[in-house]
Design a protein around this motif. Structure first.
Motif, PDB file in Angstrom:
ATOM      1  N   ALA A 135      44.482  37.121  36.250  1.00  0.00           N
ATOM      2  CA  ALA A 135      44.005  36.702  37.567  1.00  0.00           C
ATOM      3  C   ALA A 135      42.922  37.655  38.065  1.00  0.00           C
ATOM      4  N   THR A 136      43.130  38.938  37.869  1.00  0.00           N
ATOM      5  CA  THR A 136      42.142  39.937  38.280  1.00  0.00           C
ATOM      6  C   THR A 136      40.848  39.765  37.493  1.00  0.00           C
ATOM      7  N   ALA A 137      40.957  39.553  36.191  1.00  0.00           N
ATOM      8  CA  ALA A 137      39.774  39.360  35.355  1.00  0.00           C
ATOM      9  C   ALA A 137      39.025  38.102  35.770  1.00  0.00           C
ATOM     10  N   LYS A 138      39.762  37.034  36.076  1.00  0.00           N
ATOM     11  CA  LYS A 138      39.119  35.786  36.499  1.00  0.00           C
ATOM     12  C   LYS A 138      38.412  35.998  37.833  1.00  0.00           C
ATOM     13  N   GLN A 139      39.086  36.696  38.750  1.00  0.00           N
ATOM     14  CA  GLN A 139      38.474  36.953  40.057  1.00  0.00           C
ATOM     15  C   GLN A 139      37.204  37.789  39.894  1.00  0.00           C
ATOM     16  N   GLU A 140      37.246  38.800  39.053  1.00  0.00           N
ATOM     17  CA  GLU A 140      36.064  39.630  38.818  1.00  0.00           C
ATOM     18  C   GLU A 140      34.942  38.816  38.183  1.00  0.00           C
TER      19      GLU A 140
END
Length: 108
Positions: free
Chosen positions: A80-85
């Motif tokens: 989720a963090t990677a997608k948000q970034e």
């Protein structure tokens, strides 16, 4: 020998044989009882060992399950963090491209 003496000897021999047979039956009965008791003890010990092993397996399963769930949650959070970034980087790139296009349009 007289018939009476032979009869007494035969009777005495029959009594000894009957006593021996009775003693052997009693010994066999005692051995069977001891064997049954030993088997019952061994069976109880084996059952206790089996139950202890089952408890150990259950505990390992719980521990491994909690580790797996924690890893899956961590992986999901990282994804989720990677997608948000990635989305933020894409949005920044798009803003930068639009800004560059506007500057280029103003110059013309």
């Amino acid at each position: 020998m007289s018939d009476e003496a032979e009869t007494d000897l035969d009777e005495a021999e029959e009594i000894r044989a009957a006593e021996t047979e009775a003693r052997l039956r009693a010994e066999n009965k005692a051995e069977r009882a001891e064997r049954a008791e030993r088997m019952a003890r061994e069976g109880a010990a084996a059952m206790a060992e089996h139950l202890a092993a089952q408890v150990a397996v259950d505990e390992r399963t719980k521990r491994l399950r909690s580790l797996r769930l924690a890893k899956e949650a961590s992986d999901a959070q990282a994804a989720a963090t990677a997608k948000q970034e990635a989305d933020e980087a894409k949005a920044a790139k798009e803003r930068s491209r639009k800004t560059a296009a506007r500057k280029s349009a103003k110059k013309d």
